[in-house]
Design an enzyme around this catalytic site. Structure first.
Site, mmCIF file in Angstrom:
data_model
loop_
_atom_site.group_PDB
_atom_site.id
_atom_site.type_symbol
_atom_site.label_atom_id
_atom_site.label_comp_id
_atom_site.label_asym_id
_atom_site.label_seq_id
_atom_site.Cartn_x
_atom_site.Cartn_y
_atom_site.Cartn_z
ATOM 1 N N ARG A 103 -1.682 7.903 -8.040
ATOM 2 C CA ARG A 103 -1.057 8.960 -7.560
ATOM 3 C C ARG A 103 0.661 8.530 -8.201
ATOM 4 N NH1 ARG A 103 0.279 7.074 -1.199
ATOM 5 N NH2 ARG A 103 1.432 5.156 -2.541
ATOM 6 N N THR A 107 5.511 12.832 -6.278
ATOM 7 C CA THR A 107 4.468 13.130 -5.379
ATOM 8 C C THR A 107 3.892 12.981 -3.932
ATOM 9 O OG1 THR A 107 3.282 14.527 -6.962
ATOM 10 C CG2 THR A 107 5.529 15.005 -7.302
ATOM 11 N N ASP A 199 1.486 -2.319 -3.106
ATOM 12 C CA ASP A 199 0.317 -2.062 -3.986
ATOM 13 C C ASP A 199 -0.736 -2.682 -4.465
ATOM 14 O OD1 ASP A 199 -0.380 -0.818 -6.540
ATOM 15 O OD2 ASP A 199 0.966 0.033 -6.511
ATOM 16 N N ASP A 202 -1.123 -3.801 -8.152
ATOM 17 C CA ASP A 202 -0.679 -4.742 -8.768
ATOM 18 C C ASP A 202 -0.450 -5.806 -8.480
ATOM 19 O OD1 ASP A 202 1.199 -3.091 -10.329
ATOM 20 O OD2 ASP A 202 2.551 -2.359 -8.416
HETATM 21 C C1 PRP Z 1 -3.898 3.378 -4.707
HETATM 22 C C2 PRP Z 1 -4.774 3.275 -4.623
HETATM 23 C C3 PRP Z 1 -5.818 4.176 -3.651
HETATM 24 C C4 PRP Z 1 -4.403 5.339 -3.543
HETATM 25 C C5 PRP Z 1 -4.689 5.582 -2.332
HETATM 26 O O1 PRP Z 1 -4.039 3.380 -6.746
HETATM 27 O O2 PRP Z 1 -4.948 2.295 -4.747
HETATM 28 O O3 PRP Z 1 -6.175 4.320 -5.099
HETATM 29 O O4 PRP Z 1 -3.307 3.816 -3.864
HETATM 30 O O5 PRP Z 1 -2.942 6.590 -2.137
HETATM 31 P P1 PRP Z 1 -3.387 7.210 -0.977
HETATM 32 O O6 PRP Z 1 -4.606 7.266 -0.176
HETATM 33 O O7 PRP Z 1 -2.283 7.963 -0.900
HETATM 34 O O8 PRP Z 1 -3.518 8.223 -2.202
HETATM 35 P P2 PRP Z 1 -2.726 3.460 -7.406
HETATM 36 O O9 PRP Z 1 -1.962 5.299 -7.468
HETATM 37 O O10 PRP Z 1 -1.377 2.792 -6.674
HETATM 38 O O11 PRP Z 1 -3.105 2.921 -8.552
HETATM 39 P P3 PRP Z 1 -3.650 1.478 -8.975
HETATM 40 O O12 PRP Z 1 -4.302 0.726 -8.070
HETATM 41 O O13 PRP Z 1 -3.606 1.949 -10.468
HETATM 42 O O14 PRP Z 1 -2.075 0.614 -9.035
HETATM 43 N N1 URA Z 2 -1.865 2.082 -2.640
HETATM 44 C C1 URA Z 2 -1.590 1.077 -2.338
HETATM 45 O O1 URA Z 2 -2.211 0.612 -3.299
HETATM 46 N N2 URA Z 2 -0.616 1.140 -1.475
HETATM 47 C C2 URA Z 2 -0.355 0.883 -0.254
HETATM 48 O O2 URA Z 2 0.082 1.323 0.804
HETATM 49 C C3 URA Z 2 -0.111 2.889 -0.313
HETATM 50 C C4 URA Z 2 -1.035 3.277 -1.484
#
Ligand code: PRP
Ligand code: URA
Length: 208
Positions: A103, A107, A199, A202
């Site tokens: 994400r 945005t 997150d 993370d």
């Molecule tokens: C997180 C999570 C999803 C997304 C959800 O990933 O694991 O993929 O956010 O959010 P959304 O429903 O609003 O799209 P992130 O983009 O943080 O990436 P990461 O797993 O690499 O930290």
């Molecule tokens: N992605 C995450 O990892 N946590 C949230 O709460 C939303 C999106």
């Protein structure tokens, strides 16, 4: 009827609490994700079809079973990776594809950066893995990719879902089945799930 199945189990409730706890270390967090994934895998596979096969015990031949359809697990990078081991525990012969979507923090739009899935994915039962369903943008991006590759039936397994994300999948990909460990209240103005767990990527990988 909703496309979302809440997997209601005392051990899931306990482990979701472990995930929410800001004091849980990556090791504790990863182990809880794995245990919840074990239970989700058992629950969502209840309707999988079997074919009969003959098996020879040390005493005689009898009828046994094998899964009719190949299963492909598709974690959404990064956080979905944490769910793979828990699903492989239960479905050991599953293949594993990968979808990289992140994400944009401002945005909240999904940015796609990696795809690798088995060629047979169009005839497989596909289980998409991502712990968080927030706005639903990432899930929808992954579902669209899989559909373009000819996947007919997609099960999306998540840990925590926001109502906003469920509604988006219901609107744009209503043939998807979602299995989750918790439905939370809402998103905050940065797109984080409340009360949530922060997150997930993370917390899984210790990159806070
Ligand atoms: C997180 C999570 C999803 C997304 C959800 O990933 O694991 O993929 O956010 O959010 P959304 O429903 O609003 O799209 P992130 O983009 O943080 O990436 P990461 O797993 O690499 O930290
Ligand atoms: N992605 C995450 O990892 N946590 C949230 O709460 C939303 C999106």
């Amino acid at each position: 009827m909703s496309i979302f199945t809440l997997v209601d189990h005392p051990l899931i409730k306990r482990d979701v609490t472990v995930l929410r706890d800001e004091n849980s270390t990556p090791e504790i967090f990863r182990n809880a994700v794995r245990r919840i994934s074990n239970i989700l895998a058992v629950e969502l596979s209840r309707t999988f079809h079997l074919t009969e096969k003959q098996v020879k015990t040390p005493l005689e031949v009898t009828t046994g079973y094998e899964l009719k359809q190949e299963v492909v697990l598709v974690p959404v990078l990064r956080a979905g990776l944490g769910m793979v081991s828990g699903f492989i525990d239960i479905i050991p012969d599953a293949k594993v594809g990968h979808i990289g979507i992140q994400r944009d923090e401002k945005t909240l739009q999904p940015i796609e950066y990696y795809f690798k899935t088995p060629k047979t994915i169009n005839e497989s039962r596909v289980i998409l893995l991502d712990p968080m369903l927030a706005t639903g943008g990432s899930a929808l991006g992954a579902i669209s990719y899989l559909k373009k590759r000819g996947t007919k039936e997609i099960i999306f397994a998540c840990l925590v879902a926001a109502p906003e994300g469920i509604s988006k999948i219901e609107q744009y990909a209503p043939d998807t089945k979602i299995f989750g460990a918790a439905i939370d209240r809402q998103l905050n103005d940065k797109g984080y799930i409340l009360p949530g767990l922060g997150d997930a990527g993370d917390r899984t990988f210790g990159t806070l």
